[in-house]
Design an enzyme around this catalytic site. Structure first.
Site, mmCIF file in Angstrom:
data_model
loop_
_atom_site.group_PDB
_atom_site.id
_atom_site.type_symbol
_atom_site.label_atom_id
_atom_site.label_comp_id
_atom_site.label_asym_id
_atom_site.label_seq_id
_atom_site.Cartn_x
_atom_site.Cartn_y
_atom_site.Cartn_z
ATOM 1 N N GLU A 128 80.140 3.119 42.295
ATOM 2 C CA GLU A 128 80.450 3.861 43.526
ATOM 3 C C GLU A 128 79.544 3.479 44.696
ATOM 4 O OE1 GLU A 128 80.453 5.153 40.542
ATOM 5 O OE2 GLU A 128 82.442 6.037 40.314
ATOM 6 N N HIS A 177 82.735 17.381 36.549
ATOM 7 C CA HIS A 177 83.984 16.902 37.142
ATOM 8 C C HIS A 177 84.677 17.969 37.953
ATOM 9 C CE1 HIS A 177 83.436 13.773 34.198
ATOM 10 N NE2 HIS A 177 84.543 13.146 34.567
#
Lengths: 327, 419
Positions: free
Chosen positions: A60, A129
Site C-alpha cells: 500500500e 477490517h
C-alpha cells in the site's frame, strides 16, 4: 435513468473519465487481470490496456507513493485500495505528502489524485477490517473526503473527484457494491463535491446519515413514520467539505437532530456535526443533538456481538424518540 | 452494590409523585426502614422508606419535582462506589440531562453562578414553588427560550414536560397566558389594584381536574331530584343521640339508607367496563369530604352490613384523616357509590359529578323547615331534596327513580332500616 449496481456506477465514472482524459489511470491490487477485487474495474484492462490499468503488488505505501509521484508529475491517478483498513499503511503518503504537497510548495505542485476503495465494516471480518476512516482523513487539511450511499451519488461524485486537482479520498462499502439504484443517464453526469442532499423530507427531526448508515436511517424513518414521526434525512455525501448550510436549514425547520455515523464516537464525524449545529443553530434547538455511533470498542468477530456493535435502525429510533421527547 | 431508589406505586391511580421533601442528603447513611422522603401523590402525602442500608450517593430530583412511577429518585450504595452506569441508564431523564447541552445562560447571572456541576438537579433545601429548575435556574431548550422571548412569556410560569422539567417547544406552544383583564377605558376614579396570583396546580387538583373532566365529558349524566320528608328521621336521630355516646349525623342515616337501597337495586351498584357492566358483589359507599386543597372520598366498606353507630364513628375518623392528608390509598379505593352532602352549607339542592368508576352519585341538600300540605291542612314540615346523577350507559331514568323511591321510603320510615 438506468438501474445500476453500485460497482457499475463506479466503473462507469472511471471509464467515462479515462475516455475523456488520457492522463487518468487506475492502479491497485487486482484492478486489471482480475477485473477488481469487487469488480468495480471490470473490462477496463481490455479497453485501456496495461499502461493505464495497472496491477500492483501488495504494498500500500509503495503504490500510494507511486500515485503521489505520478500526480506531482501531471498525471491523474486513481489508486484503489482493497480496503481503507489497509490504507493505513499508506497513511504517510496520503497525510504527509498528498495533502501537503501543494501547501508546502506554495502551490507549485498540484495533487490531482483519487484514493478509493471500501471503507468501514463489512460483516464478520474482525477488528482490523472494520474501521471507518472517513472521520480520520477529514481531520487533515488538504484532503477531500467523500463517502456515498447510493449508485447515483457515487457516479456523479467520483467523476468530480477525478477532475479535482486536489487529493480526494473516495469511500465505498463492500456491502453496497451489489446494491442497485437509479443512476442518471445524463451525459457527463457530475455532482459537485460538498453538496449534500435531502433524501427524505420530514418536519419532526433531522437525521444526518451518510454511507452505509444512510440505509440504516432510511429503515428507521420508515418505522418511525408508522408512529407518526416524520424524519428528514440528510445525506451529506461529502464528509469534507461539508454542506453545513443544508443541515442547518433543516434543523431550523425540525428543531431536533440525530447524527448517525459508522465510526467510533471520540472526535468523529458525529461529534463535529454536533458541535457545528450547536454553534450555528443554538436558538433553534429544542433538544440536545444526539448521535448514534459505534461504541468505543473494536469490532467483534462474533455475529451476535457484531450485530449489537453496529449502529442499527433501533438505535436510531431510540435516539429520535429521545430528541423528540417521545419516550 | 448500588441500590436504586425508584418512585414506588403508592396508590392505584398514581402516575407520578412529587417530592414534597427529602429527609436525607447526599452522603447521609440510612438504615433499612428509615423514612427518606415524603412524596405527594394524587391523593395523599406518603412516606417513602429505604429498604436497604447504605450511603445516599446521589439524589436525582429536587423537592417539588415530579417523578414518574418507577423513575429513579436516588441511589444508595457504599461510599465512593462508582454509580455512573446507573446514572447513565437512569432512563431518558438522567441520561438526557447528562448528555444534554448545557442550558443557555440565564438572564440572571446570580442564578447562573449556582449551577450544579454535574448538570443533574441537586435537591434544594427549600421546596420550590416555581417550575422545576436547577437551584432556581429554569431549564428550557434554547428554542423554547427564544420562543418565550418572542411571545413575551415568562418562563417561570411555564411547566416543562421535558426531562428534568426542561421546558420545550411544545410547552410554549401549549402555554395559555392567564387571561388579563382588559384595560379599563379612562377610569373616572382610581381603584387599588391588587396583585393577581398564579397558584401551582397540586397533584390533588390535577387528579380532580383529570378524573372529573373525564367523568363529566365522557359519561352521559342525567339527574333526578326527589323531595324527602325527614320528620321521622329527625325524631329518630334525636332519640338515638340521647341514648348513645356516638352522635349520629343525618349523613350517616343517608349512607345507611343508600347502602340498603343499593342491595335492592344492584344496577346502581355497578361500573361500566366498555363491553360489560360489572355489578359489584359488595356495597362500599364513598363520602365526599371537603378539605383545604380539594376533596377526598374515603370509603365506608360494606356499609349495608354496618350499624349507624359504626358508620358514624368510621366516617368521623376517615374525615379527620382526610383533612390531615393522612388517608391511606386503600381507604379511598373500591367505592361502588358516592354521597356528596352540602346540607351543612344550607344548599337546597345541587347536582354532583359521578365519581368514576361508580354508576351514580347522590347529592344531598339541607333539611328545610317548609310549610307542607297534609290532609288538606298547611302544617310545618321538614323536607330534604336529594339529586341522583346517573350514568345513562348503565342506569335508565325509571331505574334511577325506583332507587330514589327506595331511599325515600327508607328515610321516611327509619325504623325499617333496622330490619
Amino acid at each position: 435513468m438506468a438501474e445500476l449496481q453500485f460497482r457499475e456506477a463506479i466503473k462507469e465514472a472511471i471509464d467515462e473519465e479515462m475516455a475523456r482524459e488520457e492522463k487518468v489511470f487506475i492502479m491497485g491490487e487486482e484492478v486489471a487481470e482480475y477485473n477488481g477485487a469487487y469488480k468495480a474495474t471490470e473490462g477496463l484492462l481490455d479497453k485501456y490496456g496495461y499502461k493505464r490499468v495497472i496491477d500492483t503488488p501488495i504494498s500500500e505505501l509503495g503504490f500510494a507513493g507511486i500515485g503521489v509521484g505520478a500526480a506531482m508529475n501531471g498525471l491523474r491517478p486513481i489508486v484503489e485500495f482493497m480496503t481503507f483498513n489497509f490504507a493505513v499503511l499508506a497513511a504517510d503518503q496520503i497525510i504527509n505528502h498528498a495533502s501537503k504537497a501543494g501547501y508546502m510548495t506554495g502551490g507549485q505542485i498540484s495533487m490531482p489524485i483519487v484514493f478509493r476503495g471500501p471503507n468501514a465494516s463489512a460483516g464478520q471480518l474482525g477488528a482490523t477490517h472494520s474501521v471507518a476512516y472517513d472521520s480520520m482523513y477529514a481531520h487533515f487539511p488538504g484532503l477531500k473526503v467523500i463517502y456515498t450511499s447510493e449508485p447515483d451519488d457515487a457516479k456523479g461524485l467520483l467523476k468530480s473527484a477525478i477532475r479535482d486537482d486536489n487529493p480526494v479520498l473516495f469511500m465505498e462499502s463492500e456491502q453496497m457494491y451489489g446494491m442497485k439504484g437509479e443512476v442518471s443517464d445524463e451525459e457527463d453526469y457530475i455532482i459537485p463535491i460538498g453538496k449534500g442532499k435531502i433524501k427524505r423530507e420530514g418536519s419532526d427531526v433531522t437525521v444526518v446519515a451518510h454511507g452505509k448508515m444512510y440505509h440504516v436511517a432510511k429503515q428507521a424513518a420508515a418505522q418511525l413514520e408508522k408512529d407518526g414521526v416524520e424524519v428528514e434525512i440528510i445525506d451529506p455525501r461529502t464528509v469534507k467539505p461539508l454542506d453545513l448550510p443544508l443541515i442547518i436549514e433543516s434543523i431550523k425547520k425540525t428543531n431536533r437532530c440525530v447524527v448517525v455515523d459508522e465510526a467510533h464516537p471520540f472526535a468523529g464525524f458525529a461529534a463535529e456535526i454536533g458541535f457545528l449545529i450547536q454553534r450555528e443553530a443554538f436558538d433553534y434547538l429544542d433538544a440536545p443533538v444526539q448521535r448514534v455511533t459505534l461504541p468505543d470498542v473494536n469490532a467483534p468477530f462474533s455475529k451476535p456481538l457484531f450485530d449489537a456493535w453496529l449502529p442499527s435502525a433501533k438505535n436510531v429510533i431510540d435516539a429520535v424518540n429521545q430528541v423528540t421527547y417521545r419516550n | 452494590m448500588a441500590i436504586k431508589i425508584e418512585m414506588p406505586k403508592l396508590s392505584d391511580t398514581m402516575e407520578e409523585g412529587v417530592i414534597a421533601s427529602w429527609n436525607v442528603s447526599e452522603g447521609d447513611k440510612v438504615e433499612a426502614g428509615d423514612i427518606i422522603a415524603e412524596v405527594e401523590t394524587d391523593k395523599a402525602t406518603m412516606e417513602v422508606e429505604a429498604f436497604d442500608e447504605g450511603t445516599v450517593l446521589k439524589i436525582l430530583v429536587g423537592e417539588g419535582d415530579a417523578v414518574p412511577l418507577g423513575g429513579l429518585m436516588a441511589v444508595l450504595g457504599e461510599e465512593g462506589e462508582d454509580i455512573s452506569d446507573i446514572l447513565d441508564g437512569a432512563g431518558s431523564d438522567a441520561s438526557a440531562q447528562k448528555e444534554g447541552a448545557k442550558e443557555s445562560k440565564s438572564e440572571n447571572k446570580e442564578e447562573a453562578k449556582s449551577k450544579s456541576s454535574s448538570g443533574l438537579t441537586s435537591p434544594k433545601s427549600e421546596p420550590s414553588t416555581s417550575s422545576p429548575s436547577d437551584n432556581g435556574r429554569i431549564k428550557a431548550s434554547p428554542l423554547a427560550r427564544s420562543m418565550a422571548d418572542d411571545r413575551g412569556i415568562d418562563l417561570s410560569r411555564v411547566d416543562g414536560s421535558g426531562p428534568g422539567g426542561r421546558i420545550i417547544k411544545a410547552d410554549i406552544e401549549n402555554y395559555k397566558e392567564a387571561a388579563q383583564p382588559a384595560a379599563a377605558s379612562a377610569p373616572s376614579q382610581s381603584f387599588k389594584s391588587l396583585e393577581s396570583k398564579e397558584i401551582k396546580v397540586s397533584q390533588m387538583r390535577k387528579t380532580i381536574a383529570r378524573r372529573l373532566s373525564e367523568s363529566k365529558f365522557s359519561n352521559p349524566h342525567f339527574y333526578e331530584t326527589i323531595d324527602i320528608d325527614m320528620k321521622a328521621a329527625v325524631q329518630a336521630r334525636a332519640s338515638m343521640n340521647e341514648a348513645n355516646d356516638v352522635k349520629i349525623s343525618f349523613n350517616d342515616i343517608v349512607v345507611k339508607a343508600c347502602a340498603i337501597a343499593l342491595t335492592r337495586h344492584p344496577y346502581v351498584n355497578s361500573s361500566w367496563l366498555g363491553d360489560t357492566i360489572k355489578q359489584h358483589a359488595d356495597v362500599h359507599v364513598a363520602v365526599a369530604v371537603a378539605i383545604e386543597e380539594g376533596l377526598m372520598t374515603p370509603v365506608i366498606n360494606h356499609a349495608d352490613q354496618k350499624g349507624l353507630a359504626q358508620i358514624s364513628s368510621e366516617t368521623r375518623e376517615l374525615a379527620g384523616l382526610a383533612r390531615d392528608r393522612k388517608l391511606q390509598p386503600e381507604q379511598m379505593e373500591g367505592s361502588t357509590f358516592t354521597i356528596s352532602n352540602l346540607g351543612m352549607f344550607g344548599i337546597e339542592e345541587f347536582t354532583a359529578i359521578i365519581n368514576p368508576p361508580n354508576a351514580c352519585i347522590l347529592a344531598v341538600g339541607a333539611i328545610r323547615d317548609v310549610p307542607v300540605v297534609e290532609n288538606g291542612e298547611v302544617v310545618p314540615g321538614k323536607r330534604m331534596k336529594v339529586t341522583l346523577s346517573s350514568d345513562h350507559r348503565i342506569v335508565d331514568g325509571a331505574k334511577a327513580a325506583e332507587f330514589l323511591n327506595t331511599v325515600k321510603n327508607l328515610l321516611e320510615n327509619p325504623l325499617s332500616m333496622l330490619l
